[in-house]
Every structure is written in C-alpha cells, then in structure tokens.
Design a protein around this motif. Sequence first.
Motif, PDB file in Angstrom:
ATOM      1  N   HIS A   1       1.855  45.808 -50.332  1.00  0.00           N
ATOM      2  CA  HIS A   1       2.994  46.649 -49.939  1.00  0.00           C
ATOM      3  C   HIS A   1       3.629  47.337 -51.146  1.00  0.00           C
ATOM      4  CE1 HIS A   1       5.852  43.792 -51.646  1.00  0.00           C
ATOM      5  NE2 HIS A   1       5.170  42.817 -51.058  1.00  0.00           N
TER       6      HIS A   1
ATOM      7  N   TRP B   1       3.936  45.931 -42.043  1.00  0.00           N
ATOM      8  CA  TRP B   1       2.606  46.368 -41.588  1.00  0.00           C
ATOM      9  C   TRP B   1       2.432  46.127 -40.089  1.00  0.00           C
ATOM     10  CZ3 TRP B   1       0.116  49.100 -45.126  1.00  0.00           C
ATOM     11  CH2 TRP B   1       0.221  48.784 -46.482  1.00  0.00           C
TER      12      TRP B   1
ATOM     13  N   HIS C   1      -0.030  50.481 -50.974  1.00  0.00           N
ATOM     14  CA  HIS C   1       0.919  51.564 -50.711  1.00  0.00           C
ATOM     15  C   HIS C   1       1.956  51.629 -51.828  1.00  0.00           C
ATOM     16  CE1 HIS C   1       4.903  52.886 -49.036  1.00  0.00           C
ATOM     17  NE2 HIS C   1       4.163  53.963 -48.822  1.00  0.00           N
ATOM     18  N   SER C   2       2.225  52.834 -52.326  1.00  0.00           N
ATOM     19  CA  SER C   2       3.268  53.066 -53.323  1.00  0.00           C
ATOM     20  C   SER C   2       3.050  52.192 -54.559  1.00  0.00           C
ATOM     21  CB  SER C   2       4.642  52.824 -52.693  1.00  0.00           C
ATOM     22  OG  SER C   2       5.672  53.313 -53.516  1.00  0.00           O
TER      23      SER C   2
ATOM     24  N   GLY D   1      -0.149  50.582 -54.422  1.00  0.00           N
ATOM     25  CA  GLY D   1      -1.267  51.438 -54.799  1.00  0.00           C
ATOM     26  C   GLY D   1      -1.490  51.438 -56.297  1.00  0.00           C
TER      27      GLY D   1
ATOM     28  N   ALA E   1      -2.632  54.503 -50.590  1.00  0.00           N
ATOM     29  CA  ALA E   1      -1.740  55.112 -49.609  1.00  0.00           C
ATOM     30  C   ALA E   1      -0.466  55.588 -50.304  1.00  0.00           C
ATOM     31  CB  ALA E   1      -1.407  54.115 -48.500  1.00  0.00           C
ATOM     32  N   ASP E   2      -0.362  56.900 -50.521  1.00  0.00           N
ATOM     33  CA  ASP E   2       0.789  57.490 -51.193  1.00  0.00           C
ATOM     34  C   ASP E   2       1.156  56.696 -52.448  1.00  0.00           C
ATOM     35  OD1 ASP E   2       2.033  59.928 -50.007  1.00  0.00           O
ATOM     36  OD2 ASP E   2       3.879  58.943 -50.604  1.00  0.00           O
TER      37      ASP E   2
ATOM     38  N   SER F   1       5.843  63.646 -48.250  1.00  0.00           N
ATOM     39  CA  SER F   1       6.223  62.596 -49.191  1.00  0.00           C
ATOM     40  C   SER F   1       6.846  63.166 -50.463  1.00  0.00           C
ATOM     41  CB  SER F   1       4.995  61.764 -49.557  1.00  0.00           C
ATOM     42  OG  SER F   1       5.311  60.828 -50.575  1.00  0.00           O
TER      43      SER F   1
ATOM     44  N   HIS G   1       6.604  59.399 -47.167  1.00  0.00           N
ATOM     45  CA  HIS G   1       6.058  58.403 -48.095  1.00  0.00           C
ATOM     46  C   HIS G   1       5.527  57.174 -47.367  1.00  0.00           C
ATOM     47  CE1 HIS G   1       5.438  56.066 -51.665  1.00  0.00           C
ATOM     48  NE2 HIS G   1       6.446  55.252 -51.424  1.00  0.00           N
ATOM     49  N   HIS G   2       6.227  56.756 -46.309  1.00  0.00           N
ATOM     50  CA  HIS G   2       5.800  55.557 -45.565  1.00  0.00           C
ATOM     51  C   HIS G   2       4.818  55.970 -44.463  1.00  0.00           C
ATOM     52  CE1 HIS G   2       8.751  52.894 -47.518  1.00  0.00           C
ATOM     53  NE2 HIS G   2       9.515  53.963 -47.518  1.00  0.00           N
TER      54      HIS G   2
ATOM     55  N   TYR H   1       2.136  54.703 -43.296  1.00  0.00           N
ATOM     56  CA  TYR H   1       1.644  53.669 -42.377  1.00  0.00           C
ATOM     57  C   TYR H   1       2.576  53.482 -41.191  1.00  0.00           C
ATOM     58  CZ  TYR H   1       5.102  50.993 -44.983  1.00  0.00           C
ATOM     59  OH  TYR H   1       6.271  50.569 -45.564  1.00  0.00           O
TER      60      TYR H   1
END
Length: 400
Positions: free
Chosen positions: A109, A118, A179-180, A183, A203-204, A323, A352-353, A355
């Motif tokens: 996350h 999630w 993600h973020s 990532g 993911a972003d 994003s 940005h989110h 998902y």
Amino acid sequence: MFQNSCKMQTYVHKAVQCTLLKFLDVFCTAYCSFLYLCFQFSWLAPKWLAWNRFSEGMLRTLEKKILSIVRTPHRGFFVDIGPVVGNSDKIWTISLNTESPKTPLVLLHGLGAGVALWCLNLDALSSVRPVYAIDLLGFGRSSRPNFSHDAVEAERQLVHSIEEWRKEMKLKEFILLGHSLGGFLAASYSIEHPDRVRHLILADPWGFPEKPAEHKDVPLWIKGISYVLKPFNPLAGIRVAGPFGPWFINFVRPDISKKYQMALEDPNLIPEYIYQCNSQQPSGESAFHAMMSDFGWAKVPIVKRIDRLDAKMPVTLLYGARSWVDHSAGDIIKEKRTSSYFKLQVISGAGHHIYADKPEAFNQIVLDACNYTDSTKSNTPMITGPDEQERDEPESDRNS
C-alpha cells in the motif's frame, strides 16, 4: 486613467497576497510550534488530545468491518520477521486463495494506508491465484520501530523488512504490486532482489523522477506553507486533530469516503480506519519523511537506478489520468529499458488512488499482467502503450 487603474489593482493584489502570506507564515509557525511543545511536554497537552488515541482493538474492528465485503475466504495474521529495525518486528498480513498453485501476487500500500483499503480489489485479484496484502513495517497494524533519519538507510530498512517477510512466508517468487510509496518500495525491492520478482506492477508510483529545479506554477502562499510545514511529518495534522481526526480526514479529503460508498454501508468506516492507522506513533511516516523531498519527490529517486532493474523482468505501469503524481516515470522506464517488456496503462477518470477510483479497470489490468506472467517463463522483450481505459465503477471470516 485605465493604465493607472490597472496599476492600482496590481498593487492592491500584490499587497493582499503579501499580507496573506505573512499571516499564514505567522499562523502556521505559531500553530506548529504549539503542537511540537504539546507532544514534547505532555503537561502542555490539552486533555482533548487524549480523547480518542489509537486503539488496537478499534483498528482491528474497523479492518474487520471493511473486509467483511470481501467474499473470498481470507485470513489475517502477524509474521514475525525478527530484529529488522526494532527488537522484534512483525508484519500484519492478509492472505487469500493460498491453495492455488499459480504465482502469488503481493500488494504493497501507499503512505498512510493499510490492507483494508484493497477491499474493492481482493476478490477479483485472488480469483485464480494466491494474494497477500501486507501492512508495511511502520504502518497499519504492523510494528512501529524507529527508522533511520537517513534517506538511503530508511529505504534499505523498509526493503529489508519485505525480504525478511518473504523468507518467513517461504515464497520463492511472486508478482509484486505497489501503489504510491508502495510502488517506490516495490521498485527498490525488485532492483535488490530480481530473482524473487516475476513481474513488477507499479500503480501511480511515488518517487520515480528527480525533483524539478523550480516550480513556477506553484502559488507563493503554497510555497510558504510548504516551507513552514517542512520539519513535520506529512500526516501530523491527523494526530493533532485528536477525536476530530475522522472529521478532519473527511474535511480535507471528502473524496476518500466516496470511493467506497457503493460497497460500504457506513460512510464513516474509511476515514475512521485511516485515522486509526495514522493516530499511532508515526514510524513508517517518519521513514517516508526521511526519504521525501518536499513530499512529491524522493531524495534518492528511482530514475537514478532504474537501469539496474533486471532486463528480463516485465514491468506494468498504471496511472490515473487525474493523478497529482508526476507521470514522467513512463518516459523514464521506456527510455532506460528499450529491450524489456513494458506496458503503460492510463485509467481515465481515475486519480492517485486508482485501485479505488476505478476498481474494475484497475483489477482487469492487474489480472492481464498476472496472466502474462503465467503465460511465459522467459519473457519476450516488448514495449507497449500507453493504453487508456474507461470503465464504469462497480458497484467465513477466517480473517481477524
């Protein structure tokens, strides 16, 4: 006369802007100084700051309520990774469909999040393979050790914690999705442990490009506030809000709850969960603060080492079209990995989110990436994209 009027308006505008900036500077400085004293000297702290402090039981209950919408049987447990940063660190883990023989998918996350966020993705992603979602060390229900204040060392500690978790879970190899901040760590982990990652899905992601020399389009007052708040952890305001934390989250980011409103009956679950995740000791958040440069960029960006990523490792990059994250990572990866598999996907209407903004589109892209991994052991060099997808939003507890 007209020119004089314009000059007068310009003068007044600059005077007002300057006055506002000075006011904000003084206010933020005084407010932040007060907060610092409150947390350094408990006898100065007003009683309301203790009204709704972190509760492990409350966090556990909120997570369970949110994950109750997940139909796939799942289990939550702590994984003891030993003295990675603290004396005995533990990683909170959610597992689904572990009986499947296919390559597992591991989810990391972003800043301030946790495994429960999630909830819109777990059923789809675990439909044909094992899925493991973890609370990164220093976040959610995982241990809260004191990370290094050095950017390189803090990153190394977080990456090492992921590797120790993998060893304890006895996972030989897996597909890694981050993600973020997740990532950023997923990319760093893949560089350090290329033999463990079958496919890297970003993911972003945060922290890829270098920080621009100058931000000409940023208003002066925003620069002023950013400068004043620079010494503080990015989510300090949530803890300062005390019992008003969930309200504060909804006030600052009302869109967060809306992302889940079709799936969750209680609109307060998400802000309350985020508050409980971040009302604890800011352990992982402090590590992020050590690694960041003005929040939007990393002190040691991935661009400086992306060429060390194994050329055989396929990479899928997802971005939300709306994003705030710098999207130049796509160009960076494409330029550095000309002979490797790389697929870029831009999800229309997502921020940005991604998902949670467009879960159906996000899930399908991830499933396609996983299917590609299953289809070949020796990945054929390939660069594709960008694709743009627009989809309508969708809508036993062995979990803890």
